[in-house]
Write a protein that holds these residues in place. Structure first.
Motif, PDB file in Angstrom:
ATOM      1  N   PRO A  25      86.433  65.714  39.825  1.00 27.98           N
ATOM      2  CA  PRO A  25      87.554  66.291  39.069  1.00 27.98           C
ATOM      3  C   PRO A  25      88.865  66.325  39.845  1.00 27.98           C
ATOM      4  CG  PRO A  25      85.568  67.604  38.799  1.00 27.98           C
ATOM      5  CD  PRO A  25      85.254  66.602  39.862  1.00 27.98           C
ATOM      6  N   VAL A  71      83.615  62.514  34.540  1.00 32.25           N
ATOM      7  CA  VAL A  71      84.365  62.277  35.769  1.00 32.25           C
ATOM      8  C   VAL A  71      83.629  62.989  36.893  1.00 32.25           C
ATOM      9  CG1 VAL A  71      86.530  62.733  36.957  1.00 32.25           C
ATOM     10  CG2 VAL A  71      86.559  61.955  34.585  1.00 32.25           C
ATOM     11  N   CYS A  83      89.683  69.709  35.289  1.00 27.55           N
ATOM     12  CA  CYS A  83      90.418  68.456  35.483  1.00 27.55           C
ATOM     13  C   CYS A  83      91.421  68.325  34.363  1.00 27.55           C
ATOM     14  CB  CYS A  83      89.448  67.278  35.502  1.00 27.55           C
ATOM     15  SG  CYS A  83      90.241  65.659  35.575  1.00 27.55           S
ATOM     16  N   CYS A 120      90.877  65.651  31.734  1.00 25.36           N
ATOM     17  CA  CYS A 120      89.663  65.683  30.929  1.00 25.36           C
ATOM     18  C   CYS A 120      89.759  66.734  29.830  1.00 25.36           C
ATOM     19  CB  CYS A 120      88.451  65.969  31.804  1.00 25.36           C
ATOM     20  SG  CYS A 120      88.139  64.671  33.022  1.00 25.36           S
ATOM     21  N   PRO A 162      90.387  62.188  39.577  1.00 26.88           N
ATOM     22  CA  PRO A 162      89.896  61.465  38.403  1.00 26.88           C
ATOM     23  C   PRO A 162      90.437  60.044  38.358  1.00 26.88           C
ATOM     24  CG  PRO A 162      91.687  62.917  37.778  1.00 26.88           C
ATOM     25  CD  PRO A 162      91.382  63.221  39.220  1.00 26.88           C
ATOM     26  N   GLY A 218      83.354  57.478  39.327  1.00 30.59           N
ATOM     27  CA  GLY A 218      83.569  58.119  40.612  1.00 30.59           C
ATOM     28  C   GLY A 218      83.311  57.174  41.760  1.00 30.59           C
ATOM     29  N   THR A 258      85.728  63.645  27.173  1.00 30.53           N
ATOM     30  CA  THR A 258      85.783  63.404  28.617  1.00 30.53           C
ATOM     31  C   THR A 258      85.541  64.729  29.325  1.00 30.53           C
ATOM     32  OG1 THR A 258      88.189  63.715  28.634  1.00 30.53           O
ATOM     33  CG2 THR A 258      87.379  61.474  28.344  1.00 30.53           C
ATOM     34  N   ALA A 298      84.581  66.888  33.076  1.00 30.53           N
ATOM     35  CA  ALA A 298      84.730  66.899  34.528  1.00 30.53           C
ATOM     36  C   ALA A 298      83.532  67.624  35.141  1.00 30.53           C
ATOM     37  CB  ALA A 298      86.029  67.587  34.921  1.00 30.53           C
ATOM     38  N   ALA A 324      91.676  58.286  32.007  1.00 34.22           N
ATOM     39  CA  ALA A 324      90.691  59.127  31.316  1.00 34.22           C
ATOM     40  C   ALA A 324      91.199  59.637  29.967  1.00 34.22           C
ATOM     41  CB  ALA A 324      90.267  60.287  32.215  1.00 34.22           C
TER      42      ALA A 324
END
Length: 385
Positions: A73, A70, A94, A97, A76, A10, A87, A89, A80
């Protein structure tokens, strides 16, 4: 037991908001923050347009992620879906994800640690083969193929033929001996149906050497390209006659070694070319070879609708190559990332009495994970084997 490696991706403001979460996670995990430069600085600067797959391809084995969070979201990082781990969010949904994580730092930390411990299931992995160049099987993806149960479609390209030996092939055979193995024969600039006898002869020499290796690898199936170009090979009958003379002994030798040959569409305008080639091989004394429908090629290189390709090839369909594009070029994108009609393909496959071998054609490791996620996206989870 080593601590899990957690990646948090992020911007600098998102990293500031996640300070309490990072502190909690750092008590029981190795936490790496990734993203653009800023305060606080990330552990790995990904630049103004972050792509976490670049980090995956560059990182040492002990820093590969067990889970990714992540932090934003709604924004992202790219890539990913190309990570080999769960993964999540943070605090929202997301599309890139696998699942959301709670907004509360304590609950989010527990969710991320639990995901890292459980890992991510890859239900399609056992159902597909994965195109893997022989050089990479013995080189940069040797560790990956040893730790992940990939069923390889070993691509024997011209570089492998120039640089590798029978001893290398024996090493590869040992590495994949318990897998379902297929082979992709060389095709770049080869023209086994060429009107120039020297070009046809040189092409067949390449194909025969690769066929030797296919048999040494224990492949059950070998994919071959016709080398057809409508602008060059204007007399289809003559082209198929020449191709049949080249392919008949090749297919027969493969079949005698327990390996079926299938012909893949590339620049053919429609299935009629492959059907005529198959008939010519039989007339030249070869076995009744099957077909490999490359759905990406059919969509971007051919004016013929996918339904007509299916109707023409389905009775002898032994393999499908799965990748996507928008119709403008052969981009080899994951299923669902282009305009190929996956709903039609899934419905048509379900009607096949004997389903063909399904082969994904990613071009890098992150593509492998993105392709597997893509199949879940377009076809859901696979049914019972």
């Amino acid at each position: 037991m080593s601590s899990p490696v957690l990646w948090l991706a992020g911007s600098a403001p998102a990293r500031r908001r996640a300070a309490a979460l990072i502190a909690r996670l750092s008590q029981s995990a190795r936490v790496l923050t990734l993203g653009p430069a800023g305060d606080p600085a990330p552990d790995l600067v990904l630049g103004p347009a972050p792509d976490v797959t670049l980090a995956l391809e560059a990182c040492p084995p002990d820093l590969r992620p067990d889970a990714l969070l992540v932090l934003e979201p709604n924004d992202p990082p790219a890539g990913a879906p190309g990570l080999p781990c769960p993964t999540l969010a943070w605090g929202g949904e997301c599309a890139a994800c696998d699942a959301p994580a709670p907004a509360d730092p304590g609950a989010a930390a527990r969710a991320l640690l639990r995901a890292a411990e459980q890992g991510r299931a890859w239900p399609w992995l056992a159902r597909v083969n994965v195109n893997l160049p022989l050089r990479d099987l013995l080189g940069r993806y040797r560790r990956l193929s040893a730790t992940v149960a990939v069923n390889p479609e070993v691509y024997i390209d011209h570089q492998a033929l120039e640089r590798l030996s029978d001893a290398d092939v024996a090493q590869a055979r040992q590495a994949i001996q318990s897998r379902r193995v297929s082979v992709h024969l060389p095709f770049l600039d080869l023209s086994p149906g060429s009107p120039d006898p020297d070009i046809a002869r040189a092409s067949l020499e390449r194909l025969n050497r690769a066929a030797d290796w296919a048999l040494q690898l224990g492949a059950a199936q070998a994919v071959a390209h016709l080398g057809y170009n409508a602008d060059t090979h204007r007399d289809l009958g003559e082209f198929c006659r020449r191709l049949g003379g080249s392919f008949a002994p090749l297919a027969r030798r493969l079949e005698q070694g327990g390996c079926r040959m299938v012909m893949e569409n590339t620049f053919e305008p429609g299935p009629a070319v492959l059907l005529a080639a198959r008939e010519a091989i039989v007339q030249a004394g070869g076995p009744a070879v099957g077909f490999c429908l490359d759905v990406g090629h059919a969509y971007c290189f051919s004016p013929t609708p996918l339904g007509e390709w299916w109707q023409g090839l389905a009775p002898q369909l032994q393999e499908m190559h799965l990748h996507d594009n928008d119709g403008s070029f052969d981009y080899h994108r994951p299923p669902g990332c282009g305009l190929v009609d996956w709903e039609f393909l899934g419905r048509s496959l379900a009607e096949q009495a004997e389903p063909p071998l399904l082969t994904m054609e990613p071009h890098a490791e992150p593509d492998l994970w993105a392709f597997l996620r893509g199949l879940e996206k377009v076809w859901g989870l696979p049914g019972p084997a």
